[in-house]
Enzyme design. Structure first.
Site, PDB file in Angstrom:
ATOM      1  N   ASP A 142     -46.689 -33.758  17.847  1.00 56.53           N
ATOM      2  CA  ASP A 142     -47.578 -32.895  17.506  1.00 56.53           C
ATOM      3  C   ASP A 142     -48.112 -32.458  16.342  1.00 56.53           C
ATOM      4  OD1 ASP A 142     -47.510 -32.202  20.396  1.00 56.53           O
ATOM      5  OD2 ASP A 142     -46.352 -30.722  20.442  1.00 56.53           O
ATOM      6  N   LYS A 143     -49.178 -31.812  15.937  1.00 52.96           N
ATOM      7  CA  LYS A 143     -50.002 -31.797  14.715  1.00 52.96           C
ATOM      8  C   LYS A 143     -48.941 -31.187  13.547  1.00 52.96           C
ATOM      9  CE  LYS A 143     -53.488 -29.471  12.108  1.00 52.96           C
ATOM     10  NZ  LYS A 143     -54.695 -28.735  12.213  1.00 52.96           N
TER      11      LYS A 143
END
Length: 348
Positions: A142-143
């Site tokens: 995830d970011k």
């Protein structure tokens, strides 16, 4: 001839025991979960999937040991151009590279993040990666999750790493700071799919894909626990969704974490750190895999990022202070009892 911008996709895998007896489209959705089931079904209908070197149908049943192969083209929805973005490269050879991803870096372009992604950075680092799906990226973070990722540099390495990931032969371990005190480790075996009403979120969903998360307790604090987490599967937001389902969400998670809960007696420094931590406290700590060319085992470890290390140090200091205060209160209690003439039996 392929259209301009089309990516050549060539994936293959062997059916494991956990997929035996399933329909071909169901098995492909598990093996190649970067693609939607509808896209995979369309490729089957177009004759782009073979089962044991023969043309296959969507409802064909697969058996353990069967070999599936996918050859297709996919039109890029967003053009991905090389961009000069720094990469923290832990290891690199002619077949693969391992990077330590920072928080804030999106893995590949998508709606809302058209550029400035890891994929853009990889294409700048090595232009030959343009021939591979998503510049050789075989799994995602995830970011705002930090840590280790492996990237293929050749078609052979890409195929073998994707197959190893599907066969659970790539070992990934995370560090997660979660809300609340967990006394023991355990396993969460709950399917994950789209949230039934909020389509931007994932959720434990009986209609979702199987997902298994193992966790162990590494360190306890008065109101939080540091966990070591291992995945058997790699579903979107898996650790975050599973820990929230357990009612111990990852600290700082803006989607699944709920309201900020401060530990009782926290000083201003700790409160400031906790309020300022605006991402999930999740880090891909360890990566173990077999080299796709030589077969040798490769092990990589990444230190905790500074923001997470600073937060843990502050929580340790708070826990130590609380323990000292508790000891002082206990001493004062016994002293008061003695002054009042009570006899204290220390062995009881």
């Amino acid at each position: 001839m392929a259209d301009d911008g089309a990516r050549q996709i060539h994936l293959s895998a062997e059916i494991g025991s956990e997929l035996a007896g399933k329909r071909l489209d169901q098995a492909l959705a598990r093996l190649f979960d970067d693609y939607s089931r509808s896209r995979l079904q369309a490729w089957i209908r177009e004759g782009r999937v073979t089962l044991n070197d023969r043309s296959a149908a969507q409802r064909d049943k697969v058996a353990e040991g069967d070999r599936v192969e996918l050859r297709a083209e996919e039109q890029d929805q967003i053009e991905c151009l090389p961009q000069d973005i720094p990469l923290d490269i832990v290891y690199e050879d002619e077949h693969l590279l391992v990077i330590d991803k920072p928080a804030g870096l999106v893995v590949h372009p998508a709606a809302g993040n058209p550029d400035r992604t890891l994929q853009n950075a990889l294409l700048y680092h090595d232009s030959s990666l343009a021939r591979l799906p998503r510049a050789g990226i075989v799994h995602r973070l995830d970011k705002d999750t930090t840590g280790l990722m492996v990237v293929a540099k050749t078609p052979m390495a890409y195929q073998r790493l994707v197959a190893a990931l599907a066969a659970r032969e790539i070992h990934r371990e995370y560090r997660a700071l979660v809300v609340g005190q967990l006394r023991t480790g355990g396993t969460i075996d709950q399917p994950i799919g789209r949230h039934p009403t909020v389509r931007t979120r994932m959720a434990v969903n009986p209609l979702g894909k199987p997902a298994v998360t193992h966790y162990r307790v590494l360190e306890r604090f008065p109101a939080h626990t540091l966990l070591g987490v291992q995945l058997e599967s790699g579903r979107t937001h898996q650790i975050r969704v599973h820990m929230a389902h357990l009612r111990h969400p990852v600290f700082g998670d803006p989607v699944y974490g709920g309201r900020l809960q401060l530990p009782a007696g926290a000083d201003e420094e700790l409160k400031t750190l906790m309020r300022g931590f605006q991402r999930q406290a999740l880090h891909a700590r360890r990566l173990i895999l077999q080299h796709p060319a030589g077969g040798r085992e490769m092990r990589f470890e990444s230190p905790l990022p500074p923001d997470m290390a600073e937060l843990l140090d502050a929580l340790r200091a708070h826990a130590h202070h609380q323990a000292e205060e508790s000891a002082i209160d206990e001493d004062a209690f016994y002293a008061a009892m003695g002054e009042q003439g009570w006899e204290i039996d220390e062995d009881e």
